[in-house]
Design an enzyme around this catalytic site. Structure first.
Site, mmCIF file in Angstrom:
data_model
loop_
_atom_site.group_PDB
_atom_site.id
_atom_site.type_symbol
_atom_site.label_atom_id
_atom_site.label_comp_id
_atom_site.label_asym_id
_atom_site.label_seq_id
_atom_site.Cartn_x
_atom_site.Cartn_y
_atom_site.Cartn_z
ATOM 1 N N LYS A 44 0.825 -1.210 0.000
ATOM 2 C CA LYS A 44 0.000 0.000 0.000
ATOM 3 C C LYS A 44 0.868 1.273 0.000
ATOM 4 C CE LYS A 44 -2.680 0.251 3.595
ATOM 5 N NZ LYS A 44 -2.621 1.469 4.418
ATOM 6 N N ARG A 73 -10.643 3.419 8.399
ATOM 7 C CA ARG A 73 -10.223 2.057 8.693
ATOM 8 C C ARG A 73 -11.394 1.218 9.196
ATOM 9 N NH1 ARG A 73 -4.609 2.697 9.568
ATOM 10 N NH2 ARG A 73 -3.420 1.271 10.740
ATOM 11 N N ARG A 118 10.824 -12.015 6.384
ATOM 12 C CA ARG A 118 11.707 -10.839 6.457
ATOM 13 C C ARG A 118 12.580 -10.896 7.709
ATOM 14 N NH1 ARG A 118 8.543 -5.471 5.233
ATOM 15 N NH2 ARG A 118 7.868 -5.597 7.390
ATOM 16 N N ARG A 150 11.735 -8.953 13.448
ATOM 17 C CA ARG A 150 11.033 -7.971 14.277
ATOM 18 C C ARG A 150 9.772 -8.594 14.858
ATOM 19 N NH1 ARG A 150 10.891 -3.153 9.967
ATOM 20 N NH2 ARG A 150 13.093 -2.637 9.953
ATOM 21 N N ARG A 191 -2.813 -9.177 13.292
ATOM 22 C CA ARG A 191 -3.084 -7.913 12.582
ATOM 23 C C ARG A 191 -4.016 -8.149 11.403
ATOM 24 N NH1 ARG A 191 2.661 -5.875 11.223
ATOM 25 N NH2 ARG A 191 1.707 -4.026 10.345
HETATM 26 P P1 AMP Z 1 -0.380 2.972 10.429
HETATM 27 O O1 AMP Z 1 0.868 3.788 10.253
HETATM 28 O O2 AMP Z 1 -1.452 3.326 9.435
HETATM 29 O O3 AMP Z 1 -0.113 1.498 10.491
HETATM 30 O O4 AMP Z 1 -0.982 3.372 11.859
HETATM 31 C C1 AMP Z 1 -0.262 3.189 13.052
HETATM 32 C C2 AMP Z 1 -1.229 3.113 14.205
HETATM 33 O O5 AMP Z 1 -1.975 4.337 14.322
HETATM 34 C C3 AMP Z 1 -2.279 2.029 14.088
HETATM 35 O O6 AMP Z 1 -1.810 0.799 14.554
HETATM 36 C C4 AMP Z 1 -3.383 2.582 14.983
HETATM 37 O O7 AMP Z 1 -3.070 2.391 16.342
HETATM 38 C C5 AMP Z 1 -3.317 4.049 14.704
HETATM 39 N N1 AMP Z 1 -4.191 4.437 13.571
HETATM 40 C C6 AMP Z 1 -3.812 4.976 12.384
HETATM 41 N N2 AMP Z 1 -4.866 5.216 11.592
HETATM 42 C C7 AMP Z 1 -5.967 4.821 12.296
HETATM 43 C C8 AMP Z 1 -7.350 4.773 12.005
HETATM 44 N N3 AMP Z 1 -7.839 5.208 10.829
HETATM 45 N N4 AMP Z 1 -8.182 4.297 12.968
HETATM 46 C C9 AMP Z 1 -7.716 3.889 14.155
HETATM 47 N N5 AMP Z 1 -6.414 3.865 14.484
HETATM 48 C C10 AMP Z 1 -5.532 4.331 13.570
#
Ligand code: AMP
Length: 223
Positions: free
Chosen positions: A13, A88, A127, A162, A173
């Protein structure tokens, strides 16, 4: 061009978002990056979301919706954008629809990068990264094996997996991803906005397929 990009971890993505940003001069709106920035700056919001993010939990819908609404209602509101990581959940999609309506902006497409869970596990689970934080180069048991098993090609330090890349963590996840995304996609499918793109292919082929889908929706952007 106004896009929402949906895809599980390991679907490429981020790579596709980058290519689309360059091609169409878009602003990337990444809620994860916005939260990380708030944490780094030590704001009230940053302090509130930090423990959730550290545990890999989602930030509550109202908080995320407020952050996005503030951005779109601000003086530098984005006109052309790709949403990376928002909405999300179904509730976020409904709130985002309302926000865009108020701002007289319409989405052009929701690009769904689809890939089987087992393929994601194979990709991420293979990885291994250099344990030296100053190096950090990553290898892949199948796609990019190190010359000497378990050792970094660049600096010779041991390779480690990791926590995020372990199969158990990836499966958890992915479970979370499907729990939230299935309803979200259905919501956008009803609006005829979803383009399903096979994300198991090479990144160039994925990009070409995304462009083909977008050209059908917005031929004017390709003149
Ligand atoms: P990401 O970089 O998109 O993987 O986001 C990192 C973390 O930020 C996620 O694991 C969530 O804890 C939080 N987060 C980011 N975007 C959202 C969203 N749209 N809704 C809820 N939590 C979010």
């Amino acid at each position: 061009m106004r896009l929402v990009l949906v895809g599980p971890p390991g679907s490429g993505k981020g790579t596709q978002a980058e290519l689309l940003v360059k091609r169409f001069h878009l602003t990337t709106i990444g809620t994860g990056a916005m939260f990380r920035d708030a944490i780094a700056r030590g704001t009230d919001m940053g302090r509130a979301v930090r423990p959730l993010i550290q545990q890999g939990l989602l930030v509550p819908d109202p908080t995320v919706n407020d952050v996005v609404a503030e951005l779109f209602r601000g003086p530098n509101r984005p006109e052309r954008f790709v949403m990376d990581g928002y909405p999300r959940t179904y509730a976020q999609a409904v709130a985002f629809d309302a926000l865009l309506r108020q701002e007289f902006l319409a989405l052009d497409a929701v690009v769904n990068l689809s890939i089987a869970d087992d393929e994601v596990v194979r990709r991420i689970g293979g990885r291994w990264c250099c344990s030296d934080p100053n190096c950090g180069v990553c290898f892949h048991v199948a796609a990019r094996p190190p010359k000497v098993a378990g050792r970094c090609d660049v600096c010779g330090s041991p390779l480690i997996q990791r926590e995020d890349d372990k199969e158990e963590t990836i499966r958890r996840r992915l479970g979370e991803f499907h729990k939230n995304t299935d309803d979200l996609l259905l919501h956008y499918r009803k609006q005829g906005l979803v383009d399903d793109i096979d994300a198991t292919q090479h990144k160039d082929a994925i990009y070409a397929n995304i462009l083909a889908a977008l050209q059908r929706r917005r031929p004017d952007e390709f003149k």
